[in-house]
Scaffold this motif. Structure first.
Motif, PDB file in Angstrom:
ATOM      1  N   LEU A   1       4.301 -10.662 -29.395  1.00 51.95           N
ATOM      2  CA  LEU A   1       3.564  -8.948 -29.430  1.00 51.95           C
ATOM      3  C   LEU A   1       4.853  -8.109 -29.056  1.00 51.95           C
ATOM      4  CD1 LEU A   1       0.420  -9.396 -27.493  1.00 51.95           C
ATOM      5  CD2 LEU A   1       0.541  -8.892 -29.788  1.00 51.95           C
ATOM      6  N   ASN A   2       5.781  -8.346 -28.563  1.00 54.82           N
ATOM      7  CA  ASN A   2       6.940  -7.358 -28.104  1.00 54.82           C
ATOM      8  C   ASN A   2       8.088  -7.194 -29.009  1.00 54.82           C
ATOM      9  OD1 ASN A   2       8.483  -9.670 -27.569  1.00 54.82           O
ATOM     10  ND2 ASN A   2       8.375  -9.329 -25.530  1.00 54.82           N
TER      11      ASN A   2
ATOM     12  N   TYR B   1       6.340  -3.933 -21.334  1.00 50.61           N
ATOM     13  CA  TYR B   1       6.744  -3.474 -22.307  1.00 50.61           C
ATOM     14  C   TYR B   1       5.830  -2.498 -22.892  1.00 50.61           C
ATOM     15  CZ  TYR B   1       9.360  -7.889 -22.749  1.00 50.61           C
ATOM     16  OH  TYR B   1      10.095  -9.038 -22.257  1.00 50.61           O
TER      17      TYR B   1
ATOM     18  N   PHE C   1       5.219   1.133 -25.408  1.00 54.13           N
ATOM     19  CA  PHE C   1       5.109   1.548 -26.683  1.00 54.13           C
ATOM     20  C   PHE C   1       4.335   2.932 -26.869  1.00 54.13           C
ATOM     21  CE2 PHE C   1       6.294  -2.771 -28.640  1.00 54.13           C
ATOM     22  CZ  PHE C   1       6.047  -3.644 -27.582  1.00 54.13           C
TER      23      PHE C   1
ATOM     24  N   LYS D   1       9.912   2.138 -28.507  1.00 55.71           N
ATOM     25  CA  LYS D   1       9.249   1.138 -27.459  1.00 55.71           C
ATOM     26  C   LYS D   1      10.220   0.997 -26.381  1.00 55.71           C
ATOM     27  CE  LYS D   1      11.799  -2.202 -30.457  1.00 55.71           C
ATOM     28  NZ  LYS D   1      11.486  -2.995 -31.602  1.00 55.71           N
TER      29      LYS D   1
ATOM     30  N   PHE E   1      11.700  -1.891 -23.719  1.00 56.00           N
ATOM     31  CA  PHE E   1      11.667  -3.343 -22.983  1.00 56.00           C
ATOM     32  C   PHE E   1      12.326  -3.456 -21.542  1.00 56.00           C
ATOM     33  CE2 PHE E   1       9.161  -3.936 -26.453  1.00 56.00           C
ATOM     34  CZ  PHE E   1       9.741  -4.944 -27.682  1.00 56.00           C
TER      35      PHE E   1
ATOM     36  N   GLU F   1       2.452  -3.901 -23.197  1.00 56.89           N
ATOM     37  CA  GLU F   1       2.110  -5.517 -23.471  1.00 56.89           C
ATOM     38  C   GLU F   1       2.584  -5.961 -22.195  1.00 56.89           C
ATOM     39  OE1 GLU F   1       4.789  -7.532 -26.034  1.00 56.89           O
ATOM     40  OE2 GLU F   1       3.952  -9.187 -25.355  1.00 56.89           O
TER      41      GLU F   1
END
Lengths: 114, 110
Positions: A99-100, B32, B34, B49, B51, B94
């Motif tokens: 998903l990332n 994560y 977004f 995004k 991370f 996420e």
């Protein structure tokens, strides 16, 4: 590059019926995720398919099922439709079964259950 | 499970003014994060995004967002808004799966 394509764009079904929605991923993508977006809400994750298997699943009943084909396209099936299933169904494609990574969304299928 | 809150359902700004859309998340590990934008009748487009690494993230269309772990926030900013920015904006996190906030609708006044 056609991007992510979904069909049909609009659909009207009756309670209790079954529906199949289709998604073709962006060229070069092998992963497809499905989302349900009710009116005025954010998308809710249904499930993700990678290598023709369901890899992750959100909090949706078994009435929601899917399939991924060898060409990476995917179908979302919903059985025994309820009025509450009326929503915009979004398909997103990405690479590598995660998903990332950047996901590209289709324009969605608007399902109305009457 | 993770969750996302967008406290503002609707924001109106004047064209040329600065913009900040708020996003708060809940997740036990490093998330994560977004930001997506959705125009009427369209799918979602990824703006940016996060991370790991630099907590200030640059995205497309002149947007940026700052990850603040201490505040569990990931607010979206733009220094000067054009009328074409009017749309629905979604923050997402996420974790075990992808969770979206309920969205903030942006209206731009001429």
């Amino acid at each position: 590059d056609a991007g992510v394509t979904q069909s049909p764009t609009h659909l009207i079904k009756t309670r209790g019926q079954q529906v199949t929605l289709r998604c073709s991923p962006k060229s070069g993508h092998d992963t497809v995720s499905w989302y349900q977006q009710a009116l005025g809400q954010g998308p809710q994750f249904i499930f993700q398919y990678y290598e023709e298997e369901e890899r992750q699943r959100g909090n949706f009943p078994d009435r929601f099922s899917g399939h991924q084909f060898p060409n990476y396209s995917s179908e979302l099936n919903v059985n025994a439709l309820l009025l509450g299933d009326s929503a915009l169904y979004l398909c997103a494609s990405s690479r590598g079964g995660s998903l990332n990574t950047e996901a590209f969304f289709g324009q969605g299928t608007r399902l109305t259950v009457v | 499970a993770q969750s996302v809150t967008q406290p503002d359902i609707h924001i109106t700004v004047s064209e040329g003014a600065s913009l900040e859309l708020r996003c708060n998340y809940s997740y036990g590990a490093t998330p994560y994060l977004f930001w997506y934008v959705q125009s009427p009748g369209q799918g979602l487009q990824l703006l940016l995004k996060y991370f790991s690494g630099d907590t200030l993230v640059q995205g497309i269309k002149g947007f940026e967002a700052e990850f603040k772990r201490s505040q569990s926030s990931f607010n979206l900013r733009k220094p000067s808004v054009h009328w074409s920015a009017a749309a629905e904006y979604f923050c997402a996190v996420e974790g075990n799966d992808m969770r979206f906030g309920a969205g903030t609708r942006l209206t731009v006044k001429p």
